[in-house]
Design an enzyme around this catalytic site. Sequence first.
Site, PDB file in Angstrom:
ATOM      1  CB  SER A 168      30.444  -8.767   3.438  1.00 50.32           C
ATOM      2  OG  SER A 168      31.353  -7.687   3.492  1.00 50.32           O
ATOM      3  N   GLY A 201      31.693  -4.293   2.882  1.00 44.91           N
ATOM      4  CA  GLY A 201      30.348  -4.161   3.411  1.00 44.91           C
ATOM      5  C   GLY A 201      29.351  -4.936   2.566  1.00 44.91           C
ATOM      6  CB  CYS A 244      35.053  -5.673  -0.448  1.00 40.19           C
ATOM      7  SG  CYS A 244      33.775  -6.888  -0.834  1.00 40.19           S
ATOM      8  CG  LEU A 245      30.187  -1.425  -0.363  1.00 41.64           C
ATOM      9  CD1 LEU A 245      29.393  -1.662  -1.634  1.00 41.64           C
ATOM     10  CD2 LEU A 245      29.266  -1.450   0.853  1.00 41.64           C
ATOM     11  CD  GLN A 285      31.144  -3.920  -5.129  1.00 42.92           C
ATOM     12  OE1 GLN A 285      30.129  -3.489  -4.594  1.00 42.92           O
ATOM     13  NE2 GLN A 285      31.444  -5.210  -5.128  1.00 42.92           N
ATOM     14  N   GLY A 299      28.801 -10.001  -4.141  1.00 40.09           N
ATOM     15  CA  GLY A 299      27.802 -10.413  -5.121  1.00 40.09           C
ATOM     16  C   GLY A 299      27.628  -9.408  -6.244  1.00 40.09           C
ATOM     17  CE1 TYR A 300      24.015  -5.670  -6.985  1.00 45.74           C
ATOM     18  CE2 TYR A 300      24.545  -6.698  -4.873  1.00 45.74           C
ATOM     19  CZ  TYR A 300      23.607  -6.228  -5.790  1.00 45.74           C
ATOM     20  OH  TYR A 300      22.271  -6.330  -5.503  1.00 45.74           O
ATOM     21  CG  HIS A 359      37.848  -9.470   1.888  1.00 45.56           C
ATOM     22  ND1 HIS A 359      37.309  -8.497   2.712  1.00 45.56           N
ATOM     23  CD2 HIS A 359      36.836  -9.897   1.104  1.00 45.56           C
ATOM     24  CE1 HIS A 359      36.016  -8.354   2.441  1.00 45.56           C
ATOM     25  NE2 HIS A 359      35.708  -9.193   1.472  1.00 45.56           N
ATOM     26  CD  GLU A 417      39.909  -7.926   4.973  1.00 45.47           C
ATOM     27  OE1 GLU A 417      38.751  -8.384   4.877  1.00 45.47           O
ATOM     28  OE2 GLU A 417      40.457  -7.291   4.057  1.00 45.47           O
TER      29      GLU A 417
END
Length: 366
Positions: free
Chosen positions: A47, A221, A248-249, A252, A292-293, A333, A335
Amino acid sequence: MFEKRYIVLEDGTHYTGFKLGSDNLTKGEIVFNTAMTGYQETISDPSYTGQIITFTYPLIGNYGINYDDFESLTPTLNGVVVKEACAYPSNFRAQKSFDEVLKEYDIPGISGVDTRSITKKIREHGVLKAAFVDNADEIDAMIETLKTIELPRTEVPTVSTKTPYVSTGFDKRVVLVDFGKKQNIVRELNARGCEVTVVPYDTTAEEILKMSPDGVMLSNGPGDPDDVKVALDMINGILGKIPFFGICLGHQLFALSQGATSFKMKFGHRGANHPVKDLATGKIALTSQNHGYAINADSIAQTDLEITHIALNDGTVEGLKHKTLPAFSVQYHPEACPGPTDSNYLFDQFIDLMEENKQKECVHNA
């Protein structure tokens, strides 16, 4: 004799320190990470592809680095900034020093700088473009370059696996779509008896369904979710057919596939100490984060999603679930490598969702 190196920021400031790691002078978006441990897992997290990490903890490298704890085979970050880099680590598992590993993977760094000042600057102005310079005469020219260059936006294709592969298990079959996965996602699933098939980021829903998985995960990611819209059709193609879990990604992209929107945060969440509230139970978990998003909370109202978790520091969306289909996601996360491990239970929740779905299928087919 320590050789000088400079870290130059696009706002016109620069910091003087000492050479660390490779002589490969790179550029990238400079961010900060607040974790006190786990620097090895941090630098190997895909990431961070293309970014320069400022570690807020003042001493990095004191327990060395080993080859067992990497989160990816090859680190893809563009550099590190530290206050002090330990040259002589002390740990029975240590195989190399922090500096030696940076050199091995051609990653530049700088030590001896005021990381508090850089962090405060990022918090005030937002993330900035930055570059390493070894010649003081080149600082002014580099500042002008940083003001005009556009950084690459192809992070996910760079780090995603090119071909599918299987991490063996004996119970449920999970397809993990790799947008820049951390290896501990696979470890957590394997520990729960899951066979994990890791597939490229652009794998289609049809290709995934042919594998007859019990569940599908979207990994973490790097970069902007709007740059990975190729995944949206895939997500909609599997929703309702197979239980789904995004991290995470992946979280999104799940939101975008249902009509929500995202935005770039001022300086993001990066560290192992971010408090998140579960809206259903009221419980607070400390979480590991790196993004960051974020998803616009207001955009969720127009979708079939509901918000399940929020960040206590800024109120941003940290968890979602579909109102009618077996699908959920979290921004942080579970994990957690580096920790904490407060949110490991989400993998068990995913296992339960797969078991419930299999029971429904048995009843339907009876």
